[in-house]
Motif scaffolding. Structure first.
Motif, mmCIF file in Angstrom:
data_model
loop_
_atom_site.group_PDB
_atom_site.id
_atom_site.type_symbol
_atom_site.label_atom_id
_atom_site.label_comp_id
_atom_site.label_asym_id
_atom_site.label_seq_id
_atom_site.Cartn_x
_atom_site.Cartn_y
_atom_site.Cartn_z
ATOM 1 N N UNK A 38 0.815 -1.249 -0.004
ATOM 2 C CA UNK A 38 0.018 0.021 -0.077
ATOM 3 C C UNK A 38 0.918 1.240 0.082
ATOM 4 N N UNK A 39 1.730 1.218 0.787
ATOM 5 C CA UNK A 39 2.716 2.590 0.901
ATOM 6 C C UNK A 39 3.386 2.491 -0.435
ATOM 7 N N UNK A 40 3.961 1.439 -1.053
ATOM 8 C CA UNK A 40 4.753 1.598 -2.452
ATOM 9 C C UNK A 40 3.702 2.002 -3.549
ATOM 10 N N UNK A 41 2.508 1.577 -3.402
ATOM 11 C CA UNK A 41 1.558 2.189 -4.509
ATOM 12 C C UNK A 41 1.160 3.630 -4.134
ATOM 13 N N UNK A 42 1.240 4.205 -2.901
ATOM 14 C CA UNK A 42 1.113 5.523 -2.736
ATOM 15 C C UNK A 42 2.490 6.263 -3.159
ATOM 16 N N UNK A 43 3.641 5.637 -3.023
ATOM 17 C CA UNK A 43 4.730 6.375 -3.381
ATOM 18 C C UNK A 43 4.824 6.559 -4.935
ATOM 19 N N UNK A 44 4.344 5.430 -5.877
ATOM 20 C CA UNK A 44 4.142 5.287 -7.040
ATOM 21 C C UNK A 44 3.384 6.363 -7.343
ATOM 22 N N UNK A 45 2.089 6.543 -6.889
ATOM 23 C CA UNK A 45 1.211 7.721 -7.233
ATOM 24 C C UNK A 45 1.819 9.083 -6.995
ATOM 25 N N UNK A 46 2.942 9.171 -6.108
ATOM 26 C CA UNK A 46 3.525 10.368 -6.075
ATOM 27 C C UNK A 46 4.631 10.605 -6.677
ATOM 28 N N UNK A 47 4.848 9.881 -7.735
ATOM 29 C CA UNK A 47 5.866 9.849 -8.661
ATOM 30 C C UNK A 47 7.238 9.845 -7.828
ATOM 31 N N UNK A 48 7.552 8.898 -6.949
ATOM 32 C CA UNK A 48 8.996 8.854 -6.293
ATOM 33 C C UNK A 48 9.834 8.375 -7.300
ATOM 34 N N UNK A 49 10.962 8.837 -7.286
ATOM 35 C CA UNK A 49 12.082 8.352 -8.466
ATOM 36 C C UNK A 49 12.439 6.754 -8.100
ATOM 37 N N UNK A 50 12.851 6.223 -8.973
ATOM 38 C CA UNK A 50 13.587 4.726 -8.789
ATOM 39 C C UNK A 50 14.810 4.747 -7.780
ATOM 40 N N UNK A 51 15.338 5.995 -8.169
ATOM 41 C CA UNK A 51 16.696 5.895 -7.222
ATOM 42 C C UNK A 51 16.364 6.056 -5.735
ATOM 43 N N UNK A 52 15.253 6.826 -5.404
ATOM 44 C CA UNK A 52 14.839 6.947 -3.985
ATOM 45 C C UNK A 52 14.317 5.681 -3.436
ATOM 46 N N UNK A 53 13.607 5.064 -4.187
ATOM 47 C CA UNK A 53 13.194 3.680 -3.818
ATOM 48 C C UNK A 53 14.293 2.636 -3.713
ATOM 49 N N UNK A 54 15.115 2.799 -4.439
ATOM 50 C CA UNK A 54 16.207 1.766 -4.424
ATOM 51 C C UNK A 54 17.145 2.251 -3.059
ATOM 52 N N UNK A 55 17.241 3.374 -2.744
ATOM 53 C CA UNK A 55 17.770 3.550 -1.575
ATOM 54 C C UNK A 55 17.257 3.054 -0.355
ATOM 55 N N UNK A 56 16.052 3.404 -0.655
ATOM 56 C CA UNK A 56 15.329 2.759 0.941
ATOM 57 C C UNK A 56 15.202 1.200 0.922
#
Length: 113
Positions: A38-56
């Motif tokens: 659910x959090x990943x979906x929210x982040x995707x909807x907010x256009x978080x960068x792949x780099x930021x997701x990778x760092x997390x």
């Protein structure tokens, strides 16, 4: 013969208890996984960068490299990932009502690849 039946019954009771314990554990893992998705979906909807997701994700994996004794490693990783995602600045800066509406969707986990 009666003693053998009693022993078999006890063995079956123990197996049933182990299955119930495993069912509860899997239920907890499923709940945590749903929260993370659910959090990943929210982040995707907010256009978080792949780099930021990778760092997390890398931060999560690094902090869970050595499993803690007595804790299920999978649940520990999911729990840590959940905490890392909730701490994400993009989620922190979004309006509260949008965050709540995203969380109340009936099936927010349909993620297209």
């Amino acid at each position: 013969e009666l003693q053998q039946k009693v022993e078999e019954t006890e063995l079956l009771k123990m197996e049933l208890q182990m299955l119930e314990t495993e069912r509860v554990r899997l239920s907890l893992v499923e709940e945590k996984l749903m929260d993370v998705l659910q959090l990943l979906q929210q982040l995707r909807d907010l256009n978080i960068s792949k780099r930021a997701l990778g760092k997390i994700l890398l931060s999560t994996l690094e902090s869970c490299r050595d499993p803690q004794p007595g804790k299920a490693h999978l649940f520990e990783v999911l729990d840590t990932l959940y905490r890392e995602l909730t701490a994400c600045e993009v989620l922190q800066s979004q309006p509260l009502e949008k965050a709540q509406s995203c969380q109340s969707l009936s099936n927010p986990l349909v993620i297209s690849c």
